[in-house]
Design a protein around this motif. Structure first.
Motif, PDB file in Angstrom:
ATOM      1  N   THR A  81       2.942 -99.522   5.095  1.00 23.26           N
ATOM      2  CA  THR A  81       4.167 -99.040   5.740  1.00 23.26           C
ATOM      3  C   THR A  81       4.566 -97.732   5.082  1.00 23.26           C
ATOM      4  OG1 THR A  81       4.904-101.307   6.144  1.00 23.26           O
ATOM      5  CG2 THR A  81       6.550 -99.566   6.365  1.00 23.26           C
ATOM      6  N   THR A 137      15.988 -99.844   7.937  1.00 22.98           N
ATOM      7  CA  THR A 137      14.813-100.293   7.193  1.00 22.98           C
ATOM      8  C   THR A 137      15.215-101.329   6.152  1.00 22.98           C
ATOM      9  OG1 THR A 137      13.796 -98.111   7.479  1.00 22.98           O
ATOM     10  CG2 THR A 137      12.871 -99.537   5.775  1.00 22.98           C
ATOM     11  N   PRO A 138      14.571-102.500   6.142  1.00 19.48           N
ATOM     12  CA  PRO A 138      14.945-103.555   5.190  1.00 19.48           C
ATOM     13  C   PRO A 138      14.632-103.192   3.742  1.00 19.48           C
ATOM     14  CG  PRO A 138      13.660-104.431   7.038  1.00 19.48           C
ATOM     15  CD  PRO A 138      13.550-102.941   7.099  1.00 19.48           C
ATOM     16  N   ASP A 139      15.292-103.880   2.824  1.00 17.58           N
ATOM     17  CA  ASP A 139      15.032-103.717   1.398  1.00 17.58           C
ATOM     18  C   ASP A 139      13.563-104.016   1.080  1.00 17.58           C
ATOM     19  OD1 ASP A 139      17.750-103.445   1.405  1.00 17.58           O
ATOM     20  OD2 ASP A 139      18.161-105.158   0.086  1.00 17.58           O
ATOM     21  N   SER A 141      10.607-102.907   1.731  1.00 18.14           N
ATOM     22  CA  SER A 141       9.657-103.114   2.820  1.00 18.14           C
ATOM     23  C   SER A 141       8.658-101.979   3.009  1.00 18.14           C
ATOM     24  CB  SER A 141      10.424-103.311   4.141  1.00 18.14           C
ATOM     25  OG  SER A 141      11.165-102.139   4.467  1.00 18.14           O
ATOM     26  N   VAL A 142       8.752-100.913   2.213  1.00 17.22           N
ATOM     27  CA  VAL A 142       7.950 -99.711   2.461  1.00 17.22           C
ATOM     28  C   VAL A 142       7.052 -99.421   1.258  1.00 17.22           C
ATOM     29  CG1 VAL A 142       8.029 -97.259   3.047  1.00 17.22           C
ATOM     30  CG2 VAL A 142       9.786 -98.793   3.937  1.00 17.22           C
ATOM     31  N   ASP A 143       5.804 -99.104   1.536  1.00  9.02           N
ATOM     32  CA  ASP A 143       4.846 -98.793   0.474  1.00  9.02           C
ATOM     33  C   ASP A 143       4.939 -97.346   0.015  1.00  9.02           C
ATOM     34  OD1 ASP A 143       3.302-101.349   0.384  1.00  9.02           O
ATOM     35  OD2 ASP A 143       2.913-100.824   2.472  1.00  9.02           O
ATOM     36  N   VAL A 169      14.597 -99.175  -0.180  1.00  4.07           N
ATOM     37  CA  VAL A 169      13.630 -99.617   0.827  1.00  4.07           C
ATOM     38  C   VAL A 169      12.204 -99.694   0.284  1.00  4.07           C
ATOM     39  CG1 VAL A 169      15.062 -98.669   2.669  1.00  4.07           C
ATOM     40  CG2 VAL A 169      13.151 -97.299   1.775  1.00  4.07           C
ATOM     41  N   THR A 170      11.942 -99.096  -0.884  1.00  2.00           N
ATOM     42  CA  THR A 170      10.587 -99.104  -1.433  1.00  2.00           C
ATOM     43  C   THR A 170      10.268-100.453  -2.066  1.00  2.00           C
ATOM     44  OG1 THR A 170      10.741 -96.733  -1.881  1.00  2.00           O
ATOM     45  CG2 THR A 170       9.011 -97.946  -3.031  1.00  2.00           C
ATOM     46  N   ARG A 171       9.109-100.964  -1.773  1.00  2.00           N
ATOM     47  CA  ARG A 171       8.714-102.248  -2.350  1.00  2.00           C
ATOM     48  C   ARG A 171       8.346-102.057  -3.816  1.00  2.00           C
ATOM     49  NH1 ARG A 171       3.640-102.473  -3.890  1.00  2.00           N
ATOM     50  NH2 ARG A 171       2.020-101.256  -2.828  1.00  2.00           N
TER      51      ARG A 171
END
Length: 247
Positions: A81, A137-139, A141-143, A169-171
């Protein structure tokens, strides 16, 4: 005439795309969609390469940033993501998609003609936009979260609001990439050039960001600086910062 007119529009100070997140006029104000697309097609170039070579006078500038990020292994991790703030014409987006194949690519872009073009061309997901807010954008959830030539166009507090959201938002283990005009890019000669060439009506551009304040803020948010390098911006440069969020 079209090419020279557009070049004068941005080229007089080495301006890159000015994003609409600052509510002082968006990318489509400084880079009108239809004329720019026609000019790029007429030149037989992609929009991104046209902007680098003709508008900003720095051929290969976008690719050089992508190459640096590749060398740092940003794309080797295979981000599933990706989220990009202010992609504008999509010149970094296009080259990112040549480096990795995410399942989902979200954009936050308020210039509707450009956002629609990116959705149609690259099948990305355009999220609702509001200054400093990535609320769709969820907490965690993004690479990979990235923004290029965005934070040199806004005030520090606007940028800081985005920084909080980017970290949110960054995992864990994901990366955050953006460039800013830090003090690294503002030696006395460059400041003199900006003062002489900036022209009236653009006093808020370029916006400088304090480097240490950025590092401290992201450190507070659980993100560590992995690397940094300079990237061209017309006759000057910005500093690209690459952060990793703690796993």
């Amino acid at each position: 005439m079209l090419k020279s007119g557009l070049k004068r529009l941005l080229g007089r100070t080495g301006f890159d795309i000015v994003r609409s997140i600052n509510n002082r006029g968006g990318v489509d104000d400084f880079l009108p969609f239809e004329p720019t697309m026609r000019a790029a097609r007429s030149a037989g170039m992609s929009v991104g390469d046209y902007l680098d070579e003709v508008m900003n006078g720095t051929p290969g500038a976008t690719q050089s940033t992508i190459d640096e990020l590749r060398g740092l292994g940003v794309f080797a991790a295979g981000p599933k993501t990706v989220l990009e703030i202010g992609p504008g014409s999509g010149r970094y987006l296009e080259k990112t998609l040549r480096e990795c194949t995410p399942d989902r690519y979200e954009i936050y872009e308020t210039a509707k003609p450009w956002a629609d073009y990116l959705v149609e061309t690259f099948r990305v997901v355009a999220q609702p936009t509001a200054e400093g807010d990535l609320g769709a954008t969820p907490d965690g959830s993004v690479d990979l979260v990235q923004a290029h030539k965005v934070f040199n166009t806004v005030t520090f507090l606007v940028a800081a609001r985005y920084f909080f959201e980017m970290a949110r938002v960054t995992r864990p283990g994901g990366r955050i990439v953006f460039d800013a005009m830090t003090e690294t890019c503002l030696d006395p000669v460059t400041v003199r050039d900006w003062a002489a060439k900036g022209g009236p009506g653009h006093d808020s551009y370029p916006a400088a960001l304090p480097r240490q304040a950025c590092l401290d803020l992201f450190g507070h948010l659980g993100c560590s600086l992995e690397a940094s390098f300079t990237a061209p911006l017309g006759f000057a440069s910005t500093e690209v910062l690459v952060f990793t969020k703690a796993a």
